[in-house]
Write a protein that holds these residues in place. Structure first.
Motif, PDB file in Angstrom:
ATOM      1  N   SER A 126       0.886  -0.913  -0.375  1.00  0.00           N
ATOM      2  CA  SER A 126      -0.161   0.217   0.012  1.00  0.00           C
ATOM      3  C   SER A 126       0.811   1.225  -0.282  1.00  0.00           C
ATOM      4  CB  SER A 126      -0.839  -0.132   1.274  1.00  0.00           C
ATOM      5  OG  SER A 126      -0.167  -0.239   2.634  1.00  0.00           O
ATOM      6  N   THR A 127       1.980   0.624   0.423  1.00  0.00           N
ATOM      7  CA  THR A 127       3.035   2.714   0.789  1.00  0.00           C
ATOM      8  C   THR A 127       3.360   2.575  -0.529  1.00  0.00           C
ATOM      9  OG1 THR A 127       3.422   1.757   3.624  1.00  0.00           O
ATOM     10  CG2 THR A 127       4.978   3.147   1.798  1.00  0.00           C
ATOM     11  N   LEU A 128       4.083   1.362  -0.767  1.00  0.00           N
ATOM     12  CA  LEU A 128       4.399   1.362  -2.965  1.00  0.00           C
ATOM     13  C   LEU A 128       3.497   2.171  -3.642  1.00  0.00           C
ATOM     14  CD1 LEU A 128       6.086  -1.278  -2.787  1.00  0.00           C
ATOM     15  CD2 LEU A 128       7.589  -0.081  -3.007  1.00  0.00           C
ATOM     16  N   LYS A 129       2.210   1.713  -3.709  1.00  0.00           N
ATOM     17  CA  LYS A 129       1.312   2.161  -4.057  1.00  0.00           C
ATOM     18  C   LYS A 129       1.222   3.714  -4.137  1.00  0.00           C
ATOM     19  CE  LYS A 129      -1.991  -1.603  -5.140  1.00  0.00           C
ATOM     20  NZ  LYS A 129      -3.318  -2.148  -5.063  1.00  0.00           N
ATOM     21  N   ARG A 130       0.838   4.726  -2.897  1.00  0.00           N
ATOM     22  CA  ARG A 130       0.955   5.089  -2.582  1.00  0.00           C
ATOM     23  C   ARG A 130       2.480   6.114  -3.381  1.00  0.00           C
ATOM     24  NH1 ARG A 130      -0.950   3.994   2.849  1.00  0.00           N
ATOM     25  NH2 ARG A 130       1.525   4.644   3.341  1.00  0.00           N
ATOM     26  N   PHE A 135       5.233  10.005  -8.175  1.00  0.00           N
ATOM     27  CA  PHE A 135       5.461   9.977  -9.215  1.00  0.00           C
ATOM     28  C   PHE A 135       4.494  10.365 -10.214  1.00  0.00           C
ATOM     29  CE2 PHE A 135       8.962   7.725  -6.671  1.00  0.00           C
ATOM     30  CZ  PHE A 135      10.509   9.269  -7.035  1.00  0.00           C
ATOM     31  N   ASN A 136       3.829   9.820  -9.899  1.00  0.00           N
ATOM     32  CA  ASN A 136       2.469   9.661 -11.381  1.00  0.00           C
ATOM     33  C   ASN A 136       2.470  10.837 -11.395  1.00  0.00           C
ATOM     34  OD1 ASN A 136       1.256   6.102 -10.915  1.00  0.00           O
ATOM     35  ND2 ASN A 136       2.997   7.430 -11.407  1.00  0.00           N
ATOM     36  N   SER A 137       1.806  11.620 -10.376  1.00  0.00           N
ATOM     37  CA  SER A 137       1.125  13.254 -10.530  1.00  0.00           C
ATOM     38  C   SER A 137       2.446  14.514 -11.365  1.00  0.00           C
ATOM     39  CB  SER A 137       0.953  13.660  -8.614  1.00  0.00           C
ATOM     40  OG  SER A 137       1.831  13.728  -8.210  1.00  0.00           O
ATOM     41  N   ILE A 156      13.037   4.190  -3.579  1.00  0.00           N
ATOM     42  CA  ILE A 156      11.896   3.949  -2.954  1.00  0.00           C
ATOM     43  C   ILE A 156      11.397   4.639  -1.959  1.00  0.00           C
ATOM     44  CG2 ILE A 156       9.934   1.785  -3.310  1.00  0.00           C
ATOM     45  CD1 ILE A 156       9.708   3.706  -5.699  1.00  0.00           C
ATOM     46  N   ALA A 157      13.051   4.207  -0.701  1.00  0.00           N
ATOM     47  CA  ALA A 157      13.009   3.841   0.428  1.00  0.00           C
ATOM     48  C   ALA A 157      12.411   4.965   1.310  1.00  0.00           C
ATOM     49  CB  ALA A 157      13.788   3.281   0.902  1.00  0.00           C
ATOM     50  N   LEU A 158      12.823   6.347   0.533  1.00  0.00           N
ATOM     51  CA  LEU A 158      12.121   7.325   1.000  1.00  0.00           C
ATOM     52  C   LEU A 158      11.629   7.665   1.465  1.00  0.00           C
ATOM     53  CD1 LEU A 158      14.162   9.647  -2.068  1.00  0.00           C
ATOM     54  CD2 LEU A 158      15.892   9.089   0.348  1.00  0.00           C
ATOM     55  N   SER A 159      11.301   8.561   2.097  1.00  0.00           N
ATOM     56  CA  SER A 159       9.661   8.858   2.388  1.00  0.00           C
ATOM     57  C   SER A 159       8.664   9.731   1.631  1.00  0.00           C
ATOM     58  CB  SER A 159       9.230   9.964   3.436  1.00  0.00           C
ATOM     59  OG  SER A 159      10.020  11.184   3.796  1.00  0.00           O
ATOM     60  N   GLU A 160       7.207   9.942   1.729  1.00  0.00           N
ATOM     61  CA  GLU A 160       6.415  10.307   0.540  1.00  0.00           C
ATOM     62  C   GLU A 160       6.768  11.730   0.641  1.00  0.00           C
ATOM     63  OE1 GLU A 160       2.332   8.597   1.538  1.00  0.00           O
ATOM     64  OE2 GLU A 160       3.589   6.742   2.002  1.00  0.00           O
ATOM     65  N   VAL A 161       6.605  12.259   1.792  1.00  0.00           N
ATOM     66  CA  VAL A 161       6.967  13.646   1.676  1.00  0.00           C
ATOM     67  C   VAL A 161       8.530  13.836   1.834  1.00  0.00           C
ATOM     68  CG1 VAL A 161       8.224  15.228   3.357  1.00  0.00           C
ATOM     69  CG2 VAL A 161       5.735  14.360   4.617  1.00  0.00           C
ATOM     70  N   LEU A 167      10.759  16.621  -5.635  1.00  0.00           N
ATOM     71  CA  LEU A 167      10.628  16.432  -7.271  1.00  0.00           C
ATOM     72  C   LEU A 167       9.787  18.062  -7.810  1.00  0.00           C
ATOM     73  CD1 LEU A 167       8.238  12.972  -7.221  1.00  0.00           C
ATOM     74  CD2 LEU A 167      11.046  13.761  -8.582  1.00  0.00           C
ATOM     75  N   ASN A 168       9.376  17.929  -6.428  1.00  0.00           N
ATOM     76  CA  ASN A 168       9.222  19.937  -6.258  1.00  0.00           C
ATOM     77  C   ASN A 168      10.481  20.468  -6.085  1.00  0.00           C
ATOM     78  OD1 ASN A 168       6.026  20.006  -5.927  1.00  0.00           O
ATOM     79  ND2 ASN A 168       6.274  20.123  -4.183  1.00  0.00           N
ATOM     80  N   LEU A 169      11.618  19.996  -5.567  1.00  0.00           N
ATOM     81  CA  LEU A 169      12.437  21.298  -5.719  1.00  0.00           C
ATOM     82  C   LEU A 169      12.555  20.682  -7.732  1.00  0.00           C
ATOM     83  CD1 LEU A 169      14.817  23.441  -5.013  1.00  0.00           C
ATOM     84  CD2 LEU A 169      15.714  21.193  -4.348  1.00  0.00           C
ATOM     85  N   PHE A 170      13.676  20.023  -7.881  1.00  0.00           N
ATOM     86  CA  PHE A 170      14.159  19.568  -9.411  1.00  0.00           C
ATOM     87  C   PHE A 170      13.691  19.285 -10.478  1.00  0.00           C
ATOM     88  CE2 PHE A 170      16.566  17.068  -6.261  1.00  0.00           C
ATOM     89  CZ  PHE A 170      17.502  17.495  -6.485  1.00  0.00           C
ATOM     90  N   MET A 171      11.739  18.935 -10.718  1.00  0.00           N
ATOM     91  CA  MET A 171      11.357  19.355 -11.775  1.00  0.00           C
ATOM     92  C   MET A 171      10.808  20.621 -11.253  1.00  0.00           C
ATOM     93  SD  MET A 171       9.762  15.428 -11.672  1.00  0.00           S
ATOM     94  CE  MET A 171       9.601  15.772 -13.621  1.00  0.00           C
TER      95      MET A 171
END
Length: 254
Positions: A126-130, A135-137, A156-161, A167-171
């Motif tokens: 369930s965590t992997l799906k989130r 990433f999809n967003s 993938i082990a990084l926290s969701e936050v 991704l906000n910063l780099f993209m």
């Protein structure tokens, strides 16, 4: 002798039975790890190693690792670092090995295979799906995430936050595209607070002052050791910008 002392301190080990449990388990670990010293190291990492149930289950897990084309050297290193996996249910171990190979398409002979196994073992589905959805967003496909995983499973082990912030910063702020981040996944793993943002601030100051500097892209800049970064981007400008070191101060150990 040290191994004997470790065993003697834990009565639950002695109670398991010398010939039915303790001796065959130690023999198995000695064949796998090569020495009593390494057995002690493994026990320190996972104190319940010798109190685990039937040694046959440990043997089965070792066979699963060997059947997945792990050399004895790789198995030894892996067990020394993660001895708890010897004590897991064999069905769980087999399923996880198959997920690494089939779902995430990491080749068995890849240096990242065992790291992928360790990462997935710590992630609920369930965590992997989130995390995939995050990433999809940002426009990533599931295949993009899998490609990144094959290069650096730790992402993938990084926290969701943490994933969201990176991704906000780099993209969004830096303008990196998905393809670039997929091929340079280490950039996502660097600490934003301790490494990425302070170094970006230093580069920004130099550029605002219109000072000539090494024209390195952000990724190689982040890869530099702290001392190299200071040599390249701080010390040459200490007279013109005395406080240029300030953004880095909190990131350097006293």
């Amino acid at each position: 002798m040290y191994l004997v002392n470790v065993i003697a301190k834990d009565t639950t080990i002695v109670d398991r039975g010398l010939d039915t449990h303790l001796r065959p388990t130690i023999d198995l670990l000695r064949r796998t790890l090569g020495s009593d010293e390494n057995i002690v190291k493994a026990i320190k990492r996972f104190p319940w190693l010798l109190t685990f149930g039937a040694h046959h289950a440990m043997e089965t897990n070792l066979l699963l690792f060997r059947d997945t084309v792990f050399s004895d050297v790789r198995i030894k290193k892996f067990v020394l670092r993660y001895p708890r996996y010897l004590t897991q249910k064999s069905g769980w171990v087999k399923d996880l090995l198959q997920r690494v190979e089939n779902d995430f398409r990491v080749p068995r002979d890849s240096p990242c295979f065992l790291q992928g196994f360790e990462v997935l073992s710590s992630q609920k589905k369930s965590t992997l799906k989130r995390k995939f959805r995050i990433f999809n967003s940002f426009g990533w496909s599931d295949d993009d995430v899998v490609k990144m995983f094959r290069k650096l499973p730790y992402c993938i082990a990084l926290s969701e936050v943490r994933i969201q912030k990176a991704l906000n910063l780099f993209m969004k702020e830096c303008g990196f595209g998905t393809a670039y981040l997929v091929s340079h996944p280490a950039i996502l793993a660097y600490s934003l607070e301790k490494r990425v943002v302070p170094r970006m601030q230093v580069l920004k100051i130099l550029d605002e002052k219109k000072l000539e500097r090494r024209k390195l892209a952000l990724y190689p800049v982040l890869m530099l050791t702290e001392s190299k970064f200071i040599d390249y981007f701080v010390l040459p400008y200490k007279d013109q910008i005395p406080d240029l070191y300030e953004p880095l101060k909190k990131t350097v150990a006293p």
